[in-house]
Motif scaffolding. Sequence first.
Motif, PDB file in Angstrom:
ATOM      1  N   ALA A  62       0.815  -1.216   0.000  1.00 52.53           N
ATOM      2  CA  ALA A  62       0.000   0.000   0.000  1.00 52.53           C
ATOM      3  C   ALA A  62       0.848   1.265   0.000  1.00 52.53           C
ATOM      4  CB  ALA A  62      -0.916   0.001   1.226  1.00 52.53           C
ATOM      5  N   GLN A  63       2.091   1.184   0.443  1.00 56.15           N
ATOM      6  CA  GLN A  63       2.935   2.373   0.521  1.00 56.15           C
ATOM      7  C   GLN A  63       3.120   3.066  -0.833  1.00 56.15           C
ATOM      8  OE1 GLN A  63       6.576   1.205   2.430  1.00 56.15           O
ATOM      9  NE2 GLN A  63       5.581   0.883   4.411  1.00 56.15           N
ATOM     10  N   PRO A  64       3.511   2.358  -1.911  1.00 51.90           N
ATOM     11  CA  PRO A  64       3.672   3.065  -3.189  1.00 51.90           C
ATOM     12  C   PRO A  64       2.350   3.567  -3.754  1.00 51.90           C
ATOM     13  CG  PRO A  64       4.315   0.764  -3.430  1.00 51.90           C
ATOM     14  CD  PRO A  64       3.982   0.977  -2.004  1.00 51.90           C
ATOM     15  N   LEU A  65       1.265   2.832  -3.526  1.00 51.79           N
ATOM     16  CA  LEU A  65      -0.032   3.262  -4.050  1.00 51.79           C
ATOM     17  C   LEU A  65      -0.511   4.534  -3.353  1.00 51.79           C
ATOM     18  CD1 LEU A  65      -1.820  -0.193  -4.320  1.00 51.79           C
ATOM     19  CD2 LEU A  65      -0.906   1.200  -6.184  1.00 51.79           C
ATOM     20  N   ILE A  66      -0.425   4.561  -2.041  1.00 59.09           N
ATOM     21  CA  ILE A  66      -0.829   5.748  -1.298  1.00 59.09           C
ATOM     22  C   ILE A  66       0.104   6.911  -1.616  1.00 59.09           C
ATOM     23  CG2 ILE A  66      -1.025   6.719   1.032  1.00 59.09           C
ATOM     24  CD1 ILE A  66      -2.030   3.963   1.925  1.00 59.09           C
ATOM     25  N   GLY A  67       1.399   6.629  -1.730  1.00 56.64           N
ATOM     26  CA  GLY A  67       2.354   7.678  -2.100  1.00 56.64           C
ATOM     27  C   GLY A  67       2.041   8.282  -3.452  1.00 56.64           C
ATOM     28  N   PHE A  68       1.674   7.436  -4.419  1.00 56.39           N
ATOM     29  CA  PHE A  68       1.324   7.927  -5.749  1.00 56.39           C
ATOM     30  C   PHE A  68       0.094   8.833  -5.688  1.00 56.39           C
ATOM     31  CE2 PHE A  68      -1.279   7.428  -9.579  1.00 56.39           C
ATOM     32  CZ  PHE A  68      -0.417   7.985 -10.518  1.00 56.39           C
ATOM     33  N   PHE A  69      -0.933   8.401  -4.979  1.00 58.58           N
ATOM     34  CA  PHE A  69      -2.162   9.197  -4.920  1.00 58.58           C
ATOM     35  C   PHE A  69      -1.966  10.499  -4.129  1.00 58.58           C
ATOM     36  CE2 PHE A  69      -4.224   5.032  -5.836  1.00 58.58           C
ATOM     37  CZ  PHE A  69      -4.749   5.411  -7.066  1.00 58.58           C
ATOM     38  N   VAL A  70      -1.176  10.458  -3.069  1.00 64.88           N
ATOM     39  CA  VAL A  70      -0.910  11.682  -2.309  1.00 64.88           C
ATOM     40  C   VAL A  70      -0.090  12.650  -3.151  1.00 64.88           C
ATOM     41  CG1 VAL A  70       0.336  12.609  -0.313  1.00 64.88           C
ATOM     42  CG2 VAL A  70      -1.150  10.631  -0.041  1.00 64.88           C
ATOM     43  N   PHE A  71       0.925  12.153  -3.853  1.00 68.64           N
ATOM     44  CA  PHE A  71       1.731  13.009  -4.719  1.00 68.64           C
ATOM     45  C   PHE A  71       0.883  13.594  -5.840  1.00 68.64           C
ATOM     46  CE2 PHE A  71       4.608  13.506  -8.388  1.00 68.64           C
ATOM     47  CZ  PHE A  71       5.441  14.480  -7.862  1.00 68.64           C
ATOM     48  N   LEU A  73      -2.301  14.147  -5.698  1.00 66.77           N
ATOM     49  CA  LEU A  73      -3.188  15.128  -5.080  1.00 66.77           C
ATOM     50  C   LEU A  73      -2.441  16.443  -4.813  1.00 66.77           C
ATOM     51  CD1 LEU A  73      -5.980  15.656  -3.767  1.00 66.77           C
ATOM     52  CD2 LEU A  73      -4.960  14.909  -1.610  1.00 66.77           C
ATOM     53  N   ILE A  74      -1.189  16.359  -4.386  1.00 63.19           N
ATOM     54  CA  ILE A  74      -0.395  17.564  -4.120  1.00 63.19           C
ATOM     55  C   ILE A  74      -0.163  18.356  -5.406  1.00 63.19           C
ATOM     56  CG2 ILE A  74       1.897  18.373  -3.422  1.00 63.19           C
ATOM     57  CD1 ILE A  74       1.888  16.166  -1.336  1.00 63.19           C
ATOM     58  N   ILE A  75       0.036  17.666  -6.523  1.00 63.29           N
ATOM     59  CA  ILE A  75       0.270  18.360  -7.800  1.00 63.29           C
ATOM     60  C   ILE A  75      -0.950  19.185  -8.177  1.00 63.29           C
ATOM     61  CG2 ILE A  75       0.549  17.992 -10.269  1.00 63.29           C
ATOM     62  CD1 ILE A  75       2.386  15.714  -9.640  1.00 63.29           C
ATOM     63  N   TYR A  76      -2.127  18.620  -7.986  1.00 67.00           N
ATOM     64  CA  TYR A  76      -3.341  19.364  -8.355  1.00 67.00           C
ATOM     65  C   TYR A  76      -3.691  20.368  -7.290  1.00 67.00           C
ATOM     66  CZ  TYR A  76      -3.932  16.205 -12.223  1.00 67.00           C
ATOM     67  OH  TYR A  76      -3.747  15.515 -13.374  1.00 67.00           O
TER      68      TYR A  76
END
Length: 76
Positions: A62-71, A73-76
Amino acid sequence: MFPRHQQPIRRGFLGLDLGYALSQPFFGLLTLIFGVTAAILSFAWLPGLAVRPVVSGLWPLAQPLIGFFVFDLIIY
């Protein structure tokens, strides 16, 4: 020593040279501002140290998946 054509003593692009000479302090200051800004922004990773224990407690898949979605979200 023996030029084929007579050369003028004054340089043809004297105005351009003076423009560069007068703009150099401004460009030096601009470079300093960008350098200091980049140095300050390079410490943006420090708040991530507080989040590291929380992230390391997650399931490893789950770490890379959550990291991808948080990153993302930060971009937008």
